[in-house]
Motif scaffolding. Sequence first.
Motif, mmCIF file in Angstrom:
data_model
loop_
_atom_site.group_PDB
_atom_site.id
_atom_site.type_symbol
_atom_site.label_atom_id
_atom_site.label_comp_id
_atom_site.label_asym_id
_atom_site.label_seq_id
_atom_site.Cartn_x
_atom_site.Cartn_y
_atom_site.Cartn_z
ATOM 1 N N UNK A 1 0.848 -1.199 0.000
ATOM 2 C CA UNK A 1 0.000 0.000 0.000
ATOM 3 C C UNK A 1 0.883 1.248 0.000
ATOM 4 N N UNK A 2 1.629 1.469 -1.089
ATOM 5 C CA UNK A 2 2.630 2.546 -1.095
ATOM 6 C C UNK A 2 2.072 3.936 -0.800
ATOM 7 N N UNK A 3 0.830 4.218 -1.178
ATOM 8 C CA UNK A 3 0.281 5.558 -0.949
ATOM 9 C C UNK A 3 0.090 5.854 0.541
ATOM 10 N N UNK B 1 -10.262 4.062 6.604
ATOM 11 C CA UNK B 1 -10.782 3.530 5.342
ATOM 12 C C UNK B 1 -9.639 3.581 4.331
ATOM 13 N N UNK B 2 -9.060 2.417 4.040
ATOM 14 C CA UNK B 2 -7.907 2.369 3.134
ATOM 15 C C UNK B 2 -8.292 2.597 1.681
ATOM 16 N N UNK B 3 -9.585 2.697 1.391
ATOM 17 C CA UNK B 3 -10.038 3.047 0.046
ATOM 18 C C UNK B 3 -10.134 4.568 -0.129
ATOM 19 N N UNK B 4 -10.053 5.295 0.959
ATOM 20 C CA UNK B 4 -10.097 6.762 0.902
ATOM 21 C C UNK B 4 -8.739 7.286 0.431
ATOM 22 N N UNK C 1 -4.576 11.663 1.216
ATOM 23 C CA UNK C 1 -4.435 13.114 1.390
ATOM 24 C C UNK C 1 -5.450 13.680 2.375
ATOM 25 N N UNK C 2 -6.650 13.067 2.461
ATOM 26 C CA UNK C 2 -7.663 13.627 3.360
ATOM 27 C C UNK C 2 -7.312 13.391 4.832
ATOM 28 N N UNK C 3 -6.424 12.436 5.091
ATOM 29 C CA UNK C 3 -6.021 12.163 6.471
ATOM 30 C C UNK C 3 -4.653 12.737 6.817
ATOM 31 N N UNK C 4 -3.912 13.166 5.813
ATOM 32 C CA UNK C 4 -2.593 13.751 6.067
ATOM 33 C C UNK C 4 -2.764 14.987 6.946
ATOM 34 N N UNK C 5 -2.041 15.031 8.035
ATOM 35 C CA UNK C 5 -2.153 16.144 8.972
ATOM 36 C C UNK C 5 -3.292 15.975 9.963
ATOM 37 N N UNK D 1 2.343 6.058 7.917
ATOM 38 C CA UNK D 1 2.530 4.947 8.842
ATOM 39 C C UNK D 1 3.600 5.268 9.878
ATOM 40 N N UNK D 2 3.291 4.890 11.131
ATOM 41 C CA UNK D 2 4.224 5.041 12.242
ATOM 42 C C UNK D 2 5.176 3.856 12.223
ATOM 43 N N UNK D 3 6.468 4.117 12.370
ATOM 44 C CA UNK D 3 7.477 3.073 12.300
ATOM 45 C C UNK D 3 7.276 1.960 13.307
ATOM 46 N N UNK D 4 7.719 0.770 12.992
ATOM 47 C CA UNK D 4 8.354 0.391 11.737
ATOM 48 C C UNK D 4 7.343 0.396 10.584
ATOM 49 N N UNK D 5 7.792 0.798 9.428
ATOM 50 C CA UNK D 5 6.925 0.960 8.256
ATOM 51 C C UNK D 5 6.729 -0.375 7.534
#
Length: 192
Positions: free
Chosen positions: A55-57, A111-114, A117-121, A62-66
């Motif tokens: 899931x590269x996007x 929701x991993x289909x979202x 960008x909407x969750x960044x920050x 993701x909090x480490x470990x990645x």
Amino acid sequence: MAEAIYVGGLLVATPLLDDPNFRRSVVLILEHDHDGGTLGVVLNRPSDISVTQVLPVWDPLVTGPSVLFEGGPVQTDSALALAAVPSGEEPLGWRRLHAGTDAVARLGTVDLDAPPEILQGEIAQMRIFAGYAGWTSGQLESEIAEGAWYVVDSEVGDTFHADPTSLWRQVLRRQRGELAFVATCPDDPTMN
């Protein structure tokens, strides 16, 4: 030690539990219904598979470990993500687990289909799990009665512990009374 199974609580495998799927595991309860069963994810099993491979996007969030975590033996070809939000706000693409204890008040599923960008920050920490652990109605209660699991309260930081492989001992060590001594049990109890 907690008295009952509840969303946000932890199941900690006793040294007697030798099932390779759950040996020395710490499971966060995500759903519990006396009639419908219980669902959770194993918090302390990082895999060798990086998030970028699958899931590269989502890797930047993701909090480490990645890496993907082995959430349990059920539906290992599907992914489930947990994230903590820094405030009481509920961002789009995130659903609160439970409003109860402080440890899980800001914890929810993503929701991993979202679009990420909407969750960044909007999220503070995140982990992705391949598969989950599941029990039918009454099954987990029977396993607890047989001595396979300790039911304990979770604390802030358990879900995103910096050293997940040490989580089993750390959770036990902070318990009161004799349960704290279980943390010193050797990997092979016959060597005790």
